[in-house]
Design a protein around this motif. Structure first.
Motif, short mmCIF file in Angstrom:
data_model
loop_
_atom_site.label_atom_id
_atom_site.label_comp_id
_atom_site.label_asym_id
_atom_site.label_seq_id
_atom_site.Cartn_x
_atom_site.Cartn_y
_atom_site.Cartn_z
N HIS A 147 73.72 -5.35 44.41
CA HIS A 147 73.67 -6.27 43.27
C HIS A 147 73.61 -5.55 41.92
N ALA A 148 72.83 -4.50 41.84
CA ALA A 148 72.73 -3.75 40.57
C ALA A 148 74.07 -3.13 40.21
N LYS A 149 74.80 -2.67 41.21
CA LYS A 149 76.12 -2.08 40.98
C LYS A 149 77.07 -3.11 40.39
N VAL A 150 77.00 -4.34 40.88
CA VAL A 150 77.84 -5.43 40.36
C VAL A 150 77.59 -5.61 38.87
N THR A 151 76.34 -5.70 38.51
CA THR A 151 75.98 -5.91 37.11
C THR A 151 76.48 -4.76 36.24
N LYS A 188 87.10 -8.99 42.50
CA LYS A 188 87.35 -8.66 43.92
C LYS A 188 86.48 -7.48 44.34
N LYS A 189 86.46 -6.44 43.51
CA LYS A 189 85.63 -5.27 43.82
C LYS A 189 84.15 -5.65 43.83
N CYS A 190 83.74 -6.47 42.88
CA CYS A 190 82.34 -6.88 42.81
C CYS A 190 81.93 -7.73 44.01
N GLU A 191 82.85 -8.51 44.54
CA GLU A 191 82.56 -9.27 45.76
C GLU A 191 82.28 -8.30 46.91
#
Length: 126
Positions: free
Chosen positions: A88-92, A77-80
């Motif tokens: 995008h880098a933060k998601v990874t 949910k946070k990554c969405e």
């Protein structure tokens, strides 16, 4: 990372929020001291775990108390949200840190989190 090296890293970054989290939560400190990574990678993992915990409004103990599927869903949910902002880098980085922290802390009981293809970016953990 050896315990002495972690202590030096904590001292070097004293005053940063992720350091306060590591000092407050033994689970975080144990995880960081057992990461077989360079100082630079440990620093990145610590910072991104802190970012996630802060953004999710949960502390490390509460997060570890969640069953695997709930921990995974909260992370996704946070990554969405990060994805919707183009981070995008933060998601990874968040997924690497959160999965590593959760799975390391649950190594004795076998509880694990994995991420779905739906949220997977190139180079992102599954």
């Amino acid at each position: 990372m050896e315990k002495d090296t972690l202590e030096a890293l904590l001292k070097k970054n004293e005053g940063e929020e992720w350091v306060r989290m590591a000092e407050k939560y033994e689970e975080v400190r144990n995880w960081l001291s057992n990461l077989p990574l360079s100082e630079e990678m440990v620093l990145s993992m610590a910072k991104h775990l802190h970012i996630f915990m802060k953004d999710a409004g949960i502390d490390p103990k509460e997060f570890l108390a969640l069953p695997g599927p709930k921990a995974r869903d909260l992370t996704e949910k946070k990554c969405e949200e990060y994805m919707s902002k183009g981070e995008h880098a933060k998601v990874t980085q968040v997924k690497y840190a959160v999965r590593s922290f959760y799975n390391y802390s649950h190594k004795a009981d076998g509880e694990r989190i994995y991420f779905t293809q739906r949220h997977k970016l190139p180079g992102c953990p599954g």
